[in-house]
Design an enzyme around this catalytic site. Structure first.
Site, PDB file in Angstrom:
ATOM      1  N   HIS A  64      87.162  21.678 -34.583  1.00  0.00           N
ATOM      2  CA  HIS A  64      88.125  21.181 -34.042  1.00  0.00           C
ATOM      3  C   HIS A  64      89.632  21.749 -34.762  1.00  0.00           C
ATOM      4  O   HIS A  64      90.480  22.319 -33.928  1.00  0.00           O
ATOM      5  CB  HIS A  64      88.125  19.640 -33.855  1.00  0.00           C
ATOM      6  CG  HIS A  64      89.322  19.022 -33.142  1.00  0.00           C
ATOM      7  ND1 HIS A  64      89.300  18.641 -31.933  1.00  0.00           N
ATOM      8  CD2 HIS A  64      90.661  18.878 -33.497  1.00  0.00           C
ATOM      9  CE1 HIS A  64      90.668  18.051 -31.616  1.00  0.00           C
ATOM     10  NE2 HIS A  64      91.220  18.267 -32.525  1.00  0.00           N
ATOM     11  N   GLU A  65      89.579  21.390 -35.803  1.00  0.00           N
ATOM     12  CA  GLU A  65      90.880  21.728 -36.570  1.00  0.00           C
ATOM     13  C   GLU A  65      91.098  23.230 -36.768  1.00  0.00           C
ATOM     14  O   GLU A  65      92.200  23.833 -36.777  1.00  0.00           O
ATOM     15  CB  GLU A  65      90.873  21.020 -38.034  1.00  0.00           C
ATOM     16  CG  GLU A  65      90.702  19.700 -38.032  1.00  0.00           C
ATOM     17  CD  GLU A  65      91.853  19.051 -37.380  1.00  0.00           C
ATOM     18  OE1 GLU A  65      92.744  19.640 -37.032  1.00  0.00           O
ATOM     19  OE2 GLU A  65      91.822  17.779 -36.687  1.00  0.00           O
ATOM     20  N   HIS A 116      95.106  28.777 -32.822  1.00  0.00           N
ATOM     21  CA  HIS A 116      96.100  28.880 -32.045  1.00  0.00           C
ATOM     22  C   HIS A 116      97.365  29.419 -32.737  1.00  0.00           C
ATOM     23  O   HIS A 116      98.305  29.997 -31.977  1.00  0.00           O
ATOM     24  CB  HIS A 116      96.549  27.493 -31.374  1.00  0.00           C
ATOM     25  CG  HIS A 116      97.090  27.362 -30.128  1.00  0.00           C
ATOM     26  ND1 HIS A 116      97.543  26.243 -29.613  1.00  0.00           N
ATOM     27  CD2 HIS A 116      97.551  28.328 -29.539  1.00  0.00           C
ATOM     28  CE1 HIS A 116      98.190  26.547 -28.367  1.00  0.00           C
ATOM     29  NE2 HIS A 116      98.101  27.725 -28.311  1.00  0.00           N
ATOM     30  N   HIS A 127      92.706  24.496 -33.610  1.00  0.00           N
ATOM     31  CA  HIS A 127      94.079  24.456 -33.762  1.00  0.00           C
ATOM     32  C   HIS A 127      94.683  25.682 -34.767  1.00  0.00           C
ATOM     33  O   HIS A 127      95.581  26.152 -34.318  1.00  0.00           O
ATOM     34  CB  HIS A 127      94.607  23.117 -34.468  1.00  0.00           C
ATOM     35  CG  HIS A 127      94.568  21.905 -33.883  1.00  0.00           C
ATOM     36  ND1 HIS A 127      95.200  21.936 -32.472  1.00  0.00           N
ATOM     37  CD2 HIS A 127      93.913  20.548 -33.995  1.00  0.00           C
ATOM     38  CE1 HIS A 127      95.155  20.626 -32.050  1.00  0.00           C
ATOM     39  NE2 HIS A 127      94.439  19.855 -32.878  1.00  0.00           N
TER      40      HIS A 127
END
Length: 685
Positions: free
Chosen positions: A470-471, A477, A474
């Site tokens: 998940h991290e 991105h 980020h």
């Protein structure tokens, strides 16, 4: 330049080992003075008011500020100290005051507005137009149009809110670190797997103690609530954890966030009304995909209607199991994880401790890097010559297919004292490129996993694997942006209810056998995750999906309702609002002494105020986006499809906020998102 202050140096990476609290104030004072002088120059009479001069000039000043401040913010999160707090608080207040003053700088606003009104504005490249439009919106939301004394009052509110958020976060960290229970008899930890007992033994050793130290750090708290056979121990840990920074619990009143919650809510409401919004919830949607509070409430209500009946059935089953199999007559909140783990093992023969042996952290990292290379054609290479803040921290260069370094990432993955709980990604440095400044994007990725113990690598739960993915989503991105304008590149400027799309998208690979084969190998034998275990994982994927979804809905509805219905005459009334929300969206009600709001840092000390629903909104988008990869796997044989990965990178990761997320999603998927995707993701449809 400035050899005596590492925060003002021009090194490619921060010199973390040399940064001291006494460097913070002079560095921020110097950078702010330079910033204000720069703005005066940009807006001076006779200066050209074109995009290069006004917009790039402002971006350059912002990056000089970010280079000095980002390391300080990061250290405040991962290596906090009394001395750093004393320096951090005043510096943050100065920065908040600066940003509010900048947002109300009429000369700069007029220069940007003039750009938007030029005849040739329409022919500027899309990213440049987007930056101008975003900047004008920020001016509006900073109170640029307010008359006096409202403008000054708005700035004052902004400074006070910043101070309160920091105080809220500090109190939560202190309350978390303050509680522990020293155990010398290993029998008291009956039920805990050997790996978790080893972590608690290590915690004790770090404090010079024999035996075991139960703390409120995430690995300790989760291990006790999930595995501890002694119910009273589970209750004590739950009690301490769920009353942190409140008027209840073992440190009742000492770190209490009650007054801060009231002040934060009152100030947010006042600020929203100064800007012409009815409330803080309405104001928050100015930077989100959702168009109105009604749209958000309908979104949440529809999901509650689907999830609550399922959650009620799941809870009834769990209560029956706990009564018949575990001898628990009344299922309490501190029994839920424990009973659920036992039920999971009975119905699916799935043992999380057995799974952990296949998720050794070094192998997971290697597999994540290999997956990233397949999807996006990039490689991550460990560098050992980088200055860091802790020996457990590592830095990786991010390289393109030609071996060119175009980004970087720091990893800090283990729980420890003076480090904030949870997991997050933050920006160390944004991508920027103009005639005077060139810098690559650099990310911080922080988790709080159980550390390695003597003779064994750190072993993750499957949920830990998903958290890491998940991290890293980020981070991708930020790292893969192709926008050279920091204010709209990477995660910056993206609608807040869409910013979780790349992160939640990455979690899906943690459920795919082809992806798991890259790293899910037994840490001792090297054996791949057996097919029978993987099938049990898949079968159990939607175990208690209704309860899980309803928990997120309860948090999201509480947050949005609290901000939407705030009444200055009655105050925040957070606990009564929460009780009403639980009647609507809850099935298991905690004791009256539980104080969820006091540790809800996402909305009181983070960026999710009136926006916690964003996790679910983004999850819908991510689930629908991932279905394109599932289709590619069926058609071309690999979930890590190169063509699909290239399109996802080009249409969603690379563009930042240079266009609306809905446009980016449609460009990737070929259509608008389908609402049913989220229910399918949870196995509810």
């Amino acid at each position: 330049m400035h050899p005596d202050n590492p925060l003002l140096g021009d090194d490619a990476l921060p010199a973390f080992s040399r940064i001291r609290p006494e460097h913070v104030t002079p560095a921020i004072d110097a950078v702010l003075a330079r910033f204000r002088a720069g703005i005066d120059t940009l807006t001076a009479t006779g200066k050209p008011h074109d995009f290069r001069h006004v917009m790039l000039g402002t971006e350059r000043l912002e990056q000089q500020l970010e280079r000095a401040w980002a390391p300080v913010v990061h250290l405040h999160g991962v290596a906090d100290s009394v001395a750093l707090r004393k320096a951090y608080g005043p510096a943050e207040a100065k920065l908040t005051q600066h940003r509010l003053e900048l947002g109300q700088n009429r000369a700069l606003h007029d220069a940007v507005q003039a750009l938007a009104e030029e005849d040739d504005f329409a022919v500027l490249p899309q990213p440049q137009r987007a930056l101008v439009e975003h900047t004008l919106r920020r001016f509006k939301l900073a109170g640029i149009t307010l008359p006096e004394p409202a403008r000054t009052r708005f700035r004052h509110i902004g400074v006070e809110l910043s101070k309160l958020a920091t105080a809220f976060s500090n109190a939560l960290l202190d309350a978390t670190d303050a509680w522990h229970e020293h155990l010398t008899d290993e029998k008291a930890l009956g039920g805990l797997p050997a790996s978790d007992r080893a972590v608690l033994h290590q915690y004790a050793g770090e404090q010079g103690l024999e035996g075991f130290l139960v703390t409120l750090k995430e690995p300790s708290m989760q291990a006790v609530l999930t595995y501890a056979d002694i119910r009273s121990l589970r209750e004590r840990v739950y009690w301490a954890y769920q009353t942190r920074a409140s008027d209840q619990g073992p440190h009742a009143g000492k770190y209490d966030n009650s007054a801060r919650i009231e002040q934060i809510m009152a100030l947010r409401h006042e600020a929203a009304q100064l800007l012409g919004f009815a409330n803080a919830a309405e104001e928050s949607l100015a930077t989100k995909m959702a168009n109105s509070p009604t749209e958000v409430m309908v979104f949440l209500d529809d999901l509650i209607a689907c999830a609550k009946p399922v959650a009620q059935r799941e809870l009834t089953e769990l209560r029956t199991f706990a009564h018949k199999e575990l001898g628990i007559d009344q299922l309490a909140p501190w029994d839920v994880r424990y009973a659920a783990e036992k039920l999971l093992k009975r119905d699916y023969a799935l043992d999380e401790e057995q799974l952990k042996a296949y998720f050794a952290l070094p192998a997971v990292i290697d597999g994540l890097w290999a997956m990233t290379q397949r999807l996006y054609g990039i490689t991550l290479a460990l560098r050992k010559d980088v200055d860091t803040w802790h020996p457990d921290t590592h830095y990786y260069d991010v390289k393109d297919s030609n071996g060119h370094i175009f980004a970087g990432i720091y990893l800090d993955l283990y729980a420890r004292q003076n480090k904030r709980s949870g997991a997050w990604m933050d920006v160390c440095q944004s991508r920027f490129d103009d005639a005077q400044m060139h810098q690559i994007p650099i990310a911080f990725l922080v988790c709080n996993f159980a550390p390695p113990t003597e003779g064994k690598p750190a072993q993750l739960t499957h949920q830990d694997v998903l958290t890491l993915f998940h991290e890293f989503g980020h981070a991708l991105h930020l790292l893969l942006t192709e926008i050279n304008l920091p204010s709209i590149g990477g995660i910056n400027g993206v609608e807040w209810d869409a910013v979780e799309l790349p992160s939640q998208f990455m979690e899906n690979f943690g459920w795919n056998h082809e992806a798991l084969d890259l790293f899910a190998h037994h840490w001792q034998s090297g054996e791949r995750l057996p097919e029978v275990l993987f099938q049990r994982m898949l079968s159990a994927r939607h175990f208690h999906a209704g309860l899980s979804l309803l928990r997120q809905l309860e948090l999201a509805l509480f947050d949005f309702t609290l901000h939407l219905g705030y009444d200055p005459k009655r105050g925040a009334q957070a606990l009564s609002v929460l009780e009403d929300v639980r009647k609507k969206a809850g099935v298991l009600h905690p004791p009256a002494w539980q104080r969820l709001p006091h540790s809800f840092s996402h909305i009181f000390a983070g960026g999710y105020a009136a926006g916690y629903y964003s996790y679910l909104w983004s999850e819908l988008l991510s689930a629908d986006a991932f279905s394109a990869f599932e289709q590619a796997a069926r058609e071309r044989g690999s979930i890590m499809d190169v063509r699909c990965g290239a399109r996802f990178r080009r249409e969603l990761l690379a563009v930042g906020a240079s266009r609306p997320t809905l446009s980016s999603f449609i460009a990737f998927r070929g259509r608008a998102p389908r609402p049913t995707a989220l229910l399918k993701h949870y196995g509810l449809r």
